[in-house]
Design a protein around this motif. Structure first.
Motif, PDB file in Angstrom:
ATOM      1  N   LEU A  53      13.526 143.746  -5.787  1.00  0.00           N
ATOM      2  CA  LEU A  53      12.629 143.531  -4.396  1.00  0.00           C
ATOM      3  C   LEU A  53      13.803 143.709  -3.126  1.00  0.00           C
ATOM      4  O   LEU A  53      13.316 144.194  -2.082  1.00  0.00           O
ATOM      5  CB  LEU A  53      12.254 142.043  -4.406  1.00  0.00           C
ATOM      6  CG  LEU A  53      11.392 141.628  -3.276  1.00  0.00           C
ATOM      7  CD1 LEU A  53      10.415 142.532  -2.947  1.00  0.00           C
ATOM      8  CD2 LEU A  53      10.841 140.079  -3.340  1.00  0.00           C
ATOM      9  N   ALA A  54      15.039 143.182  -3.393  1.00  0.00           N
ATOM     10  CA  ALA A  54      15.898 143.558  -2.362  1.00  0.00           C
ATOM     11  C   ALA A  54      16.268 144.910  -1.761  1.00  0.00           C
ATOM     12  O   ALA A  54      16.406 145.209  -0.672  1.00  0.00           O
ATOM     13  CB  ALA A  54      17.542 142.719  -2.718  1.00  0.00           C
ATOM     14  N   GLU A  55      15.975 145.906  -2.820  1.00  0.00           N
ATOM     15  CA  GLU A  55      16.357 147.343  -2.499  1.00  0.00           C
ATOM     16  C   GLU A  55      15.127 147.548  -1.399  1.00  0.00           C
ATOM     17  O   GLU A  55      15.505 148.356  -0.517  1.00  0.00           O
ATOM     18  CB  GLU A  55      16.205 148.087  -3.817  1.00  0.00           C
ATOM     19  CG  GLU A  55      17.113 148.225  -4.594  1.00  0.00           C
ATOM     20  CD  GLU A  55      18.346 148.896  -4.069  1.00  0.00           C
ATOM     21  OE1 GLU A  55      18.423 149.639  -3.067  1.00  0.00           O
ATOM     22  OE2 GLU A  55      19.228 149.260  -5.130  1.00  0.00           O
ATOM     23  N   THR A  56      13.988 146.976  -1.600  1.00  0.00           N
ATOM     24  CA  THR A  56      12.934 147.376  -0.403  1.00  0.00           C
ATOM     25  C   THR A  56      13.281 147.018   1.031  1.00  0.00           C
ATOM     26  O   THR A  56      12.984 147.443   2.108  1.00  0.00           O
ATOM     27  CB  THR A  56      11.704 146.804  -0.745  1.00  0.00           C
ATOM     28  OG1 THR A  56      11.574 145.255  -0.751  1.00  0.00           O
ATOM     29  CG2 THR A  56      10.980 147.263  -2.285  1.00  0.00           C
ATOM     30  N   TYR A  57      14.033 145.628   0.709  1.00  0.00           N
ATOM     31  CA  TYR A  57      14.703 145.148   2.187  1.00  0.00           C
ATOM     32  C   TYR A  57      15.708 145.907   2.740  1.00  0.00           C
ATOM     33  O   TYR A  57      15.954 146.036   4.034  1.00  0.00           O
ATOM     34  CB  TYR A  57      14.770 143.744   1.947  1.00  0.00           C
ATOM     35  CG  TYR A  57      13.513 142.822   1.978  1.00  0.00           C
ATOM     36  CD1 TYR A  57      12.551 142.943   2.711  1.00  0.00           C
ATOM     37  CD2 TYR A  57      13.009 142.048   0.859  1.00  0.00           C
ATOM     38  CE1 TYR A  57      11.078 142.379   2.850  1.00  0.00           C
ATOM     39  CE2 TYR A  57      11.971 141.295   0.620  1.00  0.00           C
ATOM     40  CZ  TYR A  57      10.799 141.568   1.744  1.00  0.00           C
ATOM     41  OH  TYR A  57       9.669 140.990   1.633  1.00  0.00           O
ATOM     42  N   VAL A  58      16.492 146.290   1.971  1.00  0.00           N
ATOM     43  CA  VAL A  58      17.552 147.024   2.329  1.00  0.00           C
ATOM     44  C   VAL A  58      16.888 148.557   3.211  1.00  0.00           C
ATOM     45  O   VAL A  58      17.297 148.715   4.218  1.00  0.00           O
ATOM     46  CB  VAL A  58      18.545 148.021   1.152  1.00  0.00           C
ATOM     47  CG1 VAL A  58      19.409 148.794   1.862  1.00  0.00           C
ATOM     48  CG2 VAL A  58      19.212 146.690   0.269  1.00  0.00           C
ATOM     49  N   ASP A  59      16.035 149.130   2.634  1.00  0.00           N
ATOM     50  CA  ASP A  59      15.105 150.282   3.478  1.00  0.00           C
ATOM     51  C   ASP A  59      14.646 149.598   4.780  1.00  0.00           C
ATOM     52  O   ASP A  59      14.875 150.382   5.779  1.00  0.00           O
ATOM     53  CB  ASP A  59      14.086 150.767   2.705  1.00  0.00           C
ATOM     54  CG  ASP A  59      14.622 151.490   1.285  1.00  0.00           C
ATOM     55  OD1 ASP A  59      15.841 151.698   1.341  1.00  0.00           O
ATOM     56  OD2 ASP A  59      13.959 151.526   0.318  1.00  0.00           O
ATOM     57  N   LEU A  60      14.127 148.342   4.679  1.00  0.00           N
ATOM     58  CA  LEU A  60      13.439 147.762   6.086  1.00  0.00           C
ATOM     59  C   LEU A  60      14.368 147.484   7.043  1.00  0.00           C
ATOM     60  O   LEU A  60      14.387 147.796   8.266  1.00  0.00           O
ATOM     61  CB  LEU A  60      12.716 146.465   5.679  1.00  0.00           C
ATOM     62  CG  LEU A  60      12.011 145.762   6.736  1.00  0.00           C
ATOM     63  CD1 LEU A  60      10.739 146.541   7.432  1.00  0.00           C
ATOM     64  CD2 LEU A  60      11.648 144.289   6.326  1.00  0.00           C
ATOM     65  N   ASN A  61      15.666 146.947   6.598  1.00  0.00           N
ATOM     66  CA  ASN A  61      16.596 146.794   7.414  1.00  0.00           C
ATOM     67  C   ASN A  61      17.397 147.826   8.149  1.00  0.00           C
ATOM     68  O   ASN A  61      17.782 147.557   9.129  1.00  0.00           O
ATOM     69  CB  ASN A  61      17.728 145.681   6.770  1.00  0.00           C
ATOM     70  CG  ASN A  61      17.126 144.352   6.382  1.00  0.00           C
ATOM     71  OD1 ASN A  61      16.132 143.767   6.999  1.00  0.00           O
ATOM     72  ND2 ASN A  61      17.689 143.764   5.503  1.00  0.00           N
ATOM     73  N   ARG A  62      17.123 148.906   7.615  1.00  0.00           N
ATOM     74  CA  ARG A  62      17.811 150.224   8.052  1.00  0.00           C
ATOM     75  C   ARG A  62      16.700 150.822   9.109  1.00  0.00           C
ATOM     76  O   ARG A  62      17.198 151.949   9.523  1.00  0.00           O
ATOM     77  CB  ARG A  62      18.217 151.232   7.010  1.00  0.00           C
ATOM     78  CG  ARG A  62      19.492 150.561   6.275  1.00  0.00           C
ATOM     79  CD  ARG A  62      19.833 151.537   5.104  1.00  0.00           C
ATOM     80  NE  ARG A  62      21.191 150.912   4.521  1.00  0.00           N
ATOM     81  CZ  ARG A  62      21.687 151.821   3.556  1.00  0.00           C
ATOM     82  NH1 ARG A  62      21.209 152.870   3.171  1.00  0.00           N
ATOM     83  NH2 ARG A  62      22.785 151.118   3.085  1.00  0.00           N
ATOM     84  N   GLN A  63      15.615 150.326   9.252  1.00  0.00           N
ATOM     85  CA  GLN A  63      14.752 150.951  10.215  1.00  0.00           C
ATOM     86  C   GLN A  63      14.992 150.457  11.562  1.00  0.00           C
ATOM     87  O   GLN A  63      15.659 149.328  11.757  1.00  0.00           O
ATOM     88  CB  GLN A  63      13.365 150.430   9.770  1.00  0.00           C
ATOM     89  CG  GLN A  63      12.922 151.473   8.328  1.00  0.00           C
ATOM     90  CD  GLN A  63      11.548 150.981   7.816  1.00  0.00           C
ATOM     91  OE1 GLN A  63      10.849 150.410   8.743  1.00  0.00           O
ATOM     92  NE2 GLN A  63      11.271 151.382   6.673  1.00  0.00           N
ATOM     93  N   SER A  64      14.495 151.091  12.652  1.00  0.00           N
ATOM     94  CA  SER A  64      14.801 150.478  13.853  1.00  0.00           C
ATOM     95  C   SER A  64      13.861 149.252  14.220  1.00  0.00           C
ATOM     96  O   SER A  64      14.386 148.055  14.674  1.00  0.00           O
ATOM     97  CB  SER A  64      14.218 151.625  15.169  1.00  0.00           C
ATOM     98  OG  SER A  64      13.088 151.956  14.774  1.00  0.00           O
TER      99      SER A  64
END
Ligand code: CP
Length: 307
Positions: free
Chosen positions: A21-32
């Motif tokens: 689940l954290a992997e999906t939040y790594v992606d979110l956190n790299r978005q503007s």
């Protein structure tokens, strides 16, 4: 699970679910734009009875990015200073209907005790020398991303293991995921009873670092040494500080980790800590936000399912 108090309560599949689940939040956190609404309408209170930079900031950002109402209790300015107990303080905040309490406390077991009294989810942000579960989870995610797996790795945890909740949570997690763990440090800081965790113990860095995949360095936690023996920093760096010569004994692609805060020139050479080809220390911090988002998301889901 209702709370996240320690790695000791998690199974292999629990750990994998949090990391995935954290992997999906790594992606979110790299978005503007970094917002989600999975904690919308929920209240998160952070109670840090001990200093923190990484854990406090990342729990606060994690809650805000997931849409929670986040309150940071300034414990130094609280009525604890007037003699109010930990439990009375927690019960006072509990009466305001929080959904998530994030707690760091200098005493081992204090967060477990508090979790028994309140009726919301409690996350342990570090209790004494006992556990720091979100740190071990963010370390695991960092290792899995750097090495492509989280099993059958040779991992060295070096330095002040005795006083370290980070070492204890990592020992439990990395053991559950079937890695080979070496603990390296002087016997005063790596007592022989740590072999109960299934780890091999070395007091010589040159022996212990041979062929490891991961080198995890720890700070000398003088605040928990209770007036006991504190090594001289110069001598300590010479024998146990990570420098280029010692790192050369590890695998050529071994990664360097440190949970922070770091004392440059004591447990680690500053140039190595900054070497982006070997050091993943900044990635650890990045993973910290994603792991805390995942942990709070899962606990909020569990609370909804139980209601
Ligand atoms: N690694 C860690 O717990 O750092 P802080 O004490 O700054 O939160």
């Amino acid at each position: 699970h209702r709370h996240l108090l320690g790695i000791e309560h998690l199974s292999q599949s629990d750990i994998t679910a949090i990391l995935d689940l954290a992997e999906t939040y790594v992606d979110l956190n790299r978005q503007s734009t970094k917002h989600s609404d999975v904690l919308s309408g929920l209240t998160q209170i952070n109670m840090f009875f001990e200093n923190s930079t990484r854990t406090q900031a990342s729990f606060e950002l994690a809650g805000k990015r997931l849409g929670a109402d986040v309150m940071n209790m300034a414990m130094q300015a609280s009525s604890i200073k007037k003699g109010e107990t930990l439990i009375d303080t927690a019960m006072t905040l509990n009466a305001m209907h929080p959904d998530l309490l994030v707690v760091r406390h200098p005493h081992s077991g204090a967060v477990d005790l508090l979790a028994q009294k309140v009726n919301c989810a409690v996350l342990n942000a570090g209790d004494g020398r006992h556990e720091h579960p979100t740190q071990a989870l963010l370390d695991a995610l960092t290792i899995r991303r750097a090495k492509g797996r989280l099993h059958r790795l040779n991992i060295a945890i070096c330095g002040d293991v005795a006083h370290s909740r980070v070492a204890r949570s990592n020992l439990i997690l990395l053991g559950k995921m079937e890695n080979r763990i070496r603990l390296i440090g002087p016997p005063t800081l790596v007592p022989s009873q740590f072999s109960e965790f299934g780890a091999e113990i070395y007091d010589d860095m040159n022996e212990g670092l041979k062929d490891v995949d991961v080198v995890m360095m720890l700070r000398l936690q003088k605040e928990r040494m209770d007036g006991g023996f504190i090594p001289s920093e110069r001598e300590y760096y010479h024998r146990y500080g990570l420098d280029g010569a010692k790192l050369a004994l590890a695998k050529s692609d071994a990664i360097i980790m440190h949970p922070g805060p770091m004392n440059r020139g004591v447990e680690i050479d500053g140039t190595l800590a900054d070497d982006i080809n070997r050091s993943v220390i900044q990635e650890q911090v990045e993973m910290g936000v994603a792991i805390r988002m995942a942990a709070m998301d899962l606990l909020a889901r569990n609370a909804r399912d139980a209601a």
